[in-house]
Motif scaffolding. Structure first.
Motif, PDB file in Angstrom:
ATOM      1  N   GLY A  32      60.003  89.694  25.682  1.00 12.27           N
ATOM      2  CA  GLY A  32      60.718  88.743  26.521  1.00 12.27           C
ATOM      3  C   GLY A  32      59.779  87.638  26.963  1.00 12.27           C
ATOM      4  O   GLY A  32      58.676  87.903  27.432  1.00 12.27           O
ATOM      5  N   ILE A  33      60.229  86.401  26.820  1.00 17.13           N
ATOM      6  CA  ILE A  33      59.433  85.234  27.189  1.00 17.13           C
ATOM      7  C   ILE A  33      60.028  84.622  28.461  1.00 17.13           C
ATOM      8  O   ILE A  33      61.230  84.337  28.515  1.00 17.13           O
ATOM      9  CB  ILE A  33      59.435  84.170  26.063  1.00 17.13           C
ATOM     10  CG1 ILE A  33      59.032  84.758  24.711  1.00 17.13           C
ATOM     11  CG2 ILE A  33      58.570  82.976  26.453  1.00 17.13           C
ATOM     12  CD1 ILE A  33      57.587  85.126  24.573  1.00 17.13           C
ATOM     13  N   PHE A  82      65.382  88.422  25.105  1.00 19.47           N
ATOM     14  CA  PHE A  82      65.419  87.655  26.347  1.00 19.47           C
ATOM     15  C   PHE A  82      65.982  88.472  27.502  1.00 19.47           C
ATOM     16  O   PHE A  82      65.722  88.185  28.666  1.00 19.47           O
ATOM     17  CB  PHE A  82      66.218  86.362  26.164  1.00 19.47           C
ATOM     18  CG  PHE A  82      67.712  86.540  26.183  1.00 19.47           C
ATOM     19  CD1 PHE A  82      68.424  86.333  27.357  1.00 19.47           C
ATOM     20  CD2 PHE A  82      68.403  86.913  25.033  1.00 19.47           C
ATOM     21  CE1 PHE A  82      69.795  86.494  27.383  1.00 19.47           C
ATOM     22  CE2 PHE A  82      69.768  87.070  25.050  1.00 19.47           C
ATOM     23  CZ  PHE A  82      70.476  86.867  26.234  1.00 19.47           C
ATOM     24  N   THR A  83      66.723  89.538  27.196  1.00 22.19           N
ATOM     25  CA  THR A  83      67.336  90.338  28.258  1.00 22.19           C
ATOM     26  C   THR A  83      66.304  91.071  29.109  1.00 22.19           C
ATOM     27  O   THR A  83      66.646  91.586  30.172  1.00 22.19           O
ATOM     28  CB  THR A  83      68.343  91.349  27.686  1.00 22.19           C
ATOM     29  OG1 THR A  83      67.679  92.209  26.764  1.00 22.19           O
ATOM     30  CG2 THR A  83      69.494  90.636  26.989  1.00 22.19           C
ATOM     31  N   LEU A  84      65.041  91.102  28.686  1.00 20.40           N
ATOM     32  CA  LEU A  84      64.004  91.717  29.515  1.00 20.40           C
ATOM     33  C   LEU A  84      63.815  90.955  30.827  1.00 20.40           C
ATOM     34  O   LEU A  84      63.251  91.485  31.783  1.00 20.40           O
ATOM     35  CB  LEU A  84      62.678  91.792  28.756  1.00 20.40           C
ATOM     36  CG  LEU A  84      62.626  92.817  27.642  1.00 20.40           C
ATOM     37  CD1 LEU A  84      61.306  92.722  26.876  1.00 20.40           C
ATOM     38  CD2 LEU A  84      62.818  94.219  28.189  1.00 20.40           C
ATOM     39  N   PHE A 128      65.201  85.760  15.406  1.00 26.07           N
ATOM     40  CA  PHE A 128      65.303  85.178  16.741  1.00 26.07           C
ATOM     41  C   PHE A 128      66.718  84.668  16.989  1.00 26.07           C
ATOM     42  O   PHE A 128      67.293  83.956  16.180  1.00 26.07           O
ATOM     43  CB  PHE A 128      64.296  84.034  16.909  1.00 26.07           C
ATOM     44  CG  PHE A 128      64.234  83.533  18.318  1.00 26.07           C
ATOM     45  CD1 PHE A 128      63.319  84.067  19.207  1.00 26.07           C
ATOM     46  CD2 PHE A 128      65.115  82.565  18.769  1.00 26.07           C
ATOM     47  CE1 PHE A 128      63.268  83.631  20.527  1.00 26.07           C
ATOM     48  CE2 PHE A 128      65.074  82.121  20.077  1.00 26.07           C
ATOM     49  CZ  PHE A 128      64.151  82.661  20.958  1.00 26.07           C
ATOM     50  N   GLY A 129      67.282  85.040  18.135  1.00 25.22           N
ATOM     51  CA  GLY A 129      68.590  84.540  18.557  1.00 25.22           C
ATOM     52  C   GLY A 129      69.781  85.211  17.919  1.00 25.22           C
ATOM     53  O   GLY A 129      70.922  84.909  18.272  1.00 25.22           O
ATOM     54  N   ALA A 130      69.554  86.121  16.980  1.00 25.73           N
ATOM     55  CA  ALA A 130      70.667  86.783  16.289  1.00 25.73           C
ATOM     56  C   ALA A 130      71.090  88.038  17.043  1.00 25.73           C
ATOM     57  O   ALA A 130      70.329  88.607  17.828  1.00 25.73           O
ATOM     58  CB  ALA A 130      70.246  87.150  14.869  1.00 25.73           C
ATOM     59  N   MET A 131      72.313  88.478  16.792  1.00 26.54           N
ATOM     60  CA  MET A 131      72.757  89.784  17.264  1.00 26.54           C
ATOM     61  C   MET A 131      72.138  90.796  16.311  1.00 26.54           C
ATOM     62  O   MET A 131      72.413  90.783  15.111  1.00 26.54           O
ATOM     63  CB  MET A 131      74.281  89.874  17.241  1.00 26.54           C
ATOM     64  CG  MET A 131      74.803  91.207  17.726  1.00 26.54           C
ATOM     65  SD  MET A 131      74.388  91.598  19.435  1.00 26.54           S
ATOM     66  CE  MET A 131      75.444  90.489  20.316  1.00 26.54           C
TER      67      MET A 131
END
Length: 151
Positions: A32-33, A82-84, A128-131
């Motif tokens: 996570g960023i 990103f959910t972190l 990156f960004g994919a489900m």
């Protein structure tokens, strides 16, 4: 920056039913960023992930962690997550205001992956960004949270 580190026997990522990244023994890194992260955090986190002693030594004893992923010649699977940075303190829906914007996060994520690749270890990634569907065969289980915040 936050990373969930999992010591694994194997791990893989699928996007749309297609395997895009797959490893054997090593570490799966869920990354996570934050919106405050810079390359300074990336350097520290990459070095820490490569150097942490999370694997048993040569004597076969499982009660001592003596070797790093580098020392065992392990593999790395790096998955953006990103959910972190989801904040669940208020309401019933997480807030992601601490997560970096997608463009910034992708650039930092790709830089982080490149820093890991400089180790010479095999490094696989998600998309990156994919489900993504992530399958993890956790070894131990060993799961750690690593954080380095830019203040």
């Amino acid at each position: 920056m936050r990373i969930v580190i999992q010591r694994v026997k194997s791990s893989q990522v699928e996007v749309g039913g297609i395997i895009v990244g797959q490893i054997g023994r090593g570490l799966t890194l869920l990354v996570g960023i934050a919106n405050t992260d810079t390359e300074v955090e990336l350097d520290w986190m990459a070095r820490k992930c490569l150097d942490l002693r999370l694997f048993p030594g040569d004597n076969g004893s499982t009660d001592r962690w003596e070797k790093s992923v580098q020392e065992i010649g392990g593999e790395l699977l790096v998955v953006s997550q990103f959910t972190l940075y989801g904040n669940c303190r208020k309401g019933r829906r997480p807030s992601f205001t601490q997560s970096a914007a997608p463009e910034t996060a992708q650039q930092l994520y790709e830089t982080f992956v490149e820093k890991l690749r400089q180790s010479g270890l095999r490094v696989e990634t998600g998309q990156f960004g994919a489900m993504m569907q992530v399958s993890i065969e956790n070894d131990g289980p060993v799961t750690l949270l690593l954080e380095q915040e830019n203040e």
